[in-house]
Design an enzyme around this catalytic site. Sequence first.
Site, PDB file in Angstrom:
ATOM      1  N   CYS A  64       8.080  32.693  -6.296  1.00  0.00           N
ATOM      2  CA  CYS A  64       9.542  32.545  -6.247  1.00  0.00           C
ATOM      3  C   CYS A  64       9.889  31.307  -5.428  1.00  0.00           C
ATOM      4  CB  CYS A  64      10.188  33.769  -5.608  1.00  0.00           C
ATOM      5  SG  CYS A  64       9.575  35.333  -6.220  1.00  0.00           S
ATOM      6  N   CYS A 116      33.101  64.278  -6.506  1.00  0.00           N
ATOM      7  CA  CYS A 116      32.616  64.255  -5.119  1.00  0.00           C
ATOM      8  C   CYS A 116      33.095  63.014  -4.371  1.00  0.00           C
ATOM      9  CB  CYS A 116      31.083  64.280  -5.077  1.00  0.00           C
ATOM     10  SG  CYS A 116      30.391  65.774  -5.766  1.00  0.00           S
ATOM     11  N   HIS A 117      33.126  61.871  -5.067  1.00  0.00           N
ATOM     12  CA  HIS A 117      33.353  60.607  -4.378  1.00  0.00           C
ATOM     13  C   HIS A 117      34.792  60.141  -4.387  1.00  0.00           C
ATOM     14  CE1 HIS A 117      29.156  59.763  -3.567  1.00  0.00           C
ATOM     15  NE2 HIS A 117      28.841  60.033  -4.814  1.00  0.00           N
ATOM     16  N   CYS A 166      12.582  36.381 -14.813  1.00  0.00           N
ATOM     17  CA  CYS A 166      12.111  35.244 -14.016  1.00  0.00           C
ATOM     18  C   CYS A 166      10.591  35.247 -13.922  1.00  0.00           C
ATOM     19  CB  CYS A 166      12.698  35.325 -12.606  1.00  0.00           C
ATOM     20  SG  CYS A 166      13.848  34.004 -12.229  1.00  0.00           S
ATOM     21  N   ARG A 226      16.931  40.499 -14.046  1.00  0.00           N
ATOM     22  CA  ARG A 226      16.760  39.072 -13.796  1.00  0.00           C
ATOM     23  C   ARG A 226      15.388  38.788 -13.204  1.00  0.00           C
ATOM     24  NH1 ARG A 226      16.323  34.253 -14.740  1.00  0.00           N
ATOM     25  NH2 ARG A 226      17.879  32.732 -14.112  1.00  0.00           N
ATOM     26  N   CYS A 247      31.773  61.406 -11.238  1.00  0.00           N
ATOM     27  CA  CYS A 247      31.540  60.757  -9.942  1.00  0.00           C
ATOM     28  C   CYS A 247      32.721  61.072  -9.020  1.00  0.00           C
ATOM     29  CB  CYS A 247      31.417  59.244 -10.081  1.00  0.00           C
ATOM     30  SG  CYS A 247      30.325  58.659 -11.387  1.00  0.00           S
ATOM     31  N   CYS A 306      10.089  27.433  -6.710  1.00  0.00           N
ATOM     32  CA  CYS A 306      11.337  26.880  -7.240  1.00  0.00           C
ATOM     33  C   CYS A 306      12.490  27.095  -6.278  1.00  0.00           C
ATOM     34  CB  CYS A 306      11.700  27.536  -8.572  1.00  0.00           C
ATOM     35  SG  CYS A 306      10.590  27.127  -9.911  1.00  0.00           S
ATOM     36  N   HIS A 307      12.675  28.320  -5.838  1.00  0.00           N
ATOM     37  CA  HIS A 307      13.914  28.706  -5.163  1.00  0.00           C
ATOM     38  C   HIS A 307      13.982  28.345  -3.693  1.00  0.00           C
ATOM     39  CE1 HIS A 307      15.642  30.479  -8.665  1.00  0.00           C
ATOM     40  NE2 HIS A 307      14.607  31.274  -8.860  1.00  0.00           N
ATOM     41  N   CYS A 325      21.994  60.992  -7.894  1.00  0.00           N
ATOM     42  CA  CYS A 325      23.213  61.791  -7.981  1.00  0.00           C
ATOM     43  C   CYS A 325      23.339  62.433  -9.356  1.00  0.00           C
ATOM     44  CB  CYS A 325      24.439  60.894  -7.754  1.00  0.00           C
ATOM     45  SG  CYS A 325      25.236  61.185  -6.175  1.00  0.00           S
TER      46      CYS A 325
END
Lengths: 141, 109, 290
Positions: C206, C108-109, C251, C247, C105, C209-210, C143
């Site tokens: 979603c 280039c970076h 969920c 996650r 990585c 609850c959220h 990449c």
Amino acid sequence: MELTRRNALALGAGAFAATLLPLPALATPEATQEAIAALTGGADMGEGGITLTAPEIAENGNTVPISVDAPGATEITILASANPDPKVITFKFGPLAGAQSASTRIRLAGTQDVIAVAKMADGSFVKASSAVKVTIGGCGG
Amino acid sequence: MASGVKPRVKVPKTAAAGDVITIKTLISHKMESGRRKDKKGELIPREIINRFTCEFNGQSVLEVILEPAVSTNPYFEFQAKVPESGEFKFTWYDDDGSVYDTSKSIKVS
Amino acid sequence: MIFSSLKKTMGLASIAALALGAVVARAEQAPKDATLVINGDTKLVTHVKPPSYIPGLSDAYSGWRFRATETQALETDDFDNPGMIFVDQAKDTWNAVDGTEGKSCASCHGAPEESMKGVRASYPKWDPAMGKVATIEMEVNNCRTTRMGAKAWKYTGKDMTDMSALITLQSRGMPVDVAVNGPAKSTWEHGKEMYYTRTGQLELSCASCHEDHYGDLIRAEILSQGQINGFPTYRLKNGKLNSIHARFKGCVRDTRAETYKPGSADFVALELYVASRGNGLSVEGPSVRN
């Protein structure tokens, strides 16, 4: 109580509920006492001179931060009275320890007492205990 | 040797002679307790860090005996006396015989 | 597992009622009124007024605000934060050559502290070269495969999640700022639709609850707003860094709905929408949660 279908279902649900949670075989009070006796040789333990800090409610039983402090101790052992195996960790303080205290993170299988037993320089023992509630979360994910 | 095991320690760079300093250590280790079961229902064998030592210029600061109830990625915070300049050596011992270590120097003014 | 056993004794409607009943229980506490300062010098914004295109929320709170004091404390110091050791591991990976082109990585970076500064704060975003909204994971794999000649990493695997944490760290303290208009608009709309659509055995969205019950108890856990400004997050529950799509997948599965694949267009859209609900909150990454 008349054994109607409703009652039978309720009884069954109760019995079922008791078996639902995949609890491991938990330490008996005897196992915890044995583990402590192995440390102390059966000697009496005093109270005082040792501070055990643990959360009142552990947000997750996998990672519970605790710390213990016993000025003048040579070693401190932490036990979890209801874990499958009560022994958790032992800190042994060397000549260059700056204090007889340490913090770590432990696994607790369920709500229980966490016990700290310190061996003092004169060979005596002191103990402290902290009740920790371990909750079951709402949503795993 | 367990894979991906990396130790990490936090020690102040300098201190006055006789100071008590705070040391923090962490090591990335699964701490497989030996009580979990795999998808086939068989027990995954225990593999934990079972011992940790911290020494300064050859003298013991702390020794820790770990059981499976210590959390994944074992973390310790403790105090050390610093009588003189020197090197802290930290060593972790794995059930499988591997030994991981790292050290940190400290300069005493 | 618990649900399937319950189903035998209780029937579907009762389970739904139980679940909803558990969610509706009032909390004993609103989001903690605490300030998040990391390493004593980086102050993070954990509460903002959401943008106008999020009418369903009057306040946006970082998930940090809903956690117990001990959990919150773990995030205030980069040594106490167990997720940071994986950032260290990702740094080694960043500098290691991988693939047929003999590049790392870094080739280039350069240093991630410079090249990746501010990147996470604006992702997911429209990538003109790809012709679609891209996540950080998609950019990394792009990449790797097209420029490094290296194998793509598993989207939610350890290598990718650790690297995502390293990249995220370079935006820490910066406000989340994802674009919801322009070429990303239709993706954002799709994510919004997913957020509000009830699905699955428990008929939950979603928002159920959220949005409707953040701050309330679900069994013994306090519901957050499901913000993702803190991802990847070190969860005490599994002792490792967790990615956004991992996650999401869990969920959705936990609402007993057919879950989606990490890296899928559906989850990319959902990620863009959920990120926008937190526009203005600080990127925390990597954070610590329960």
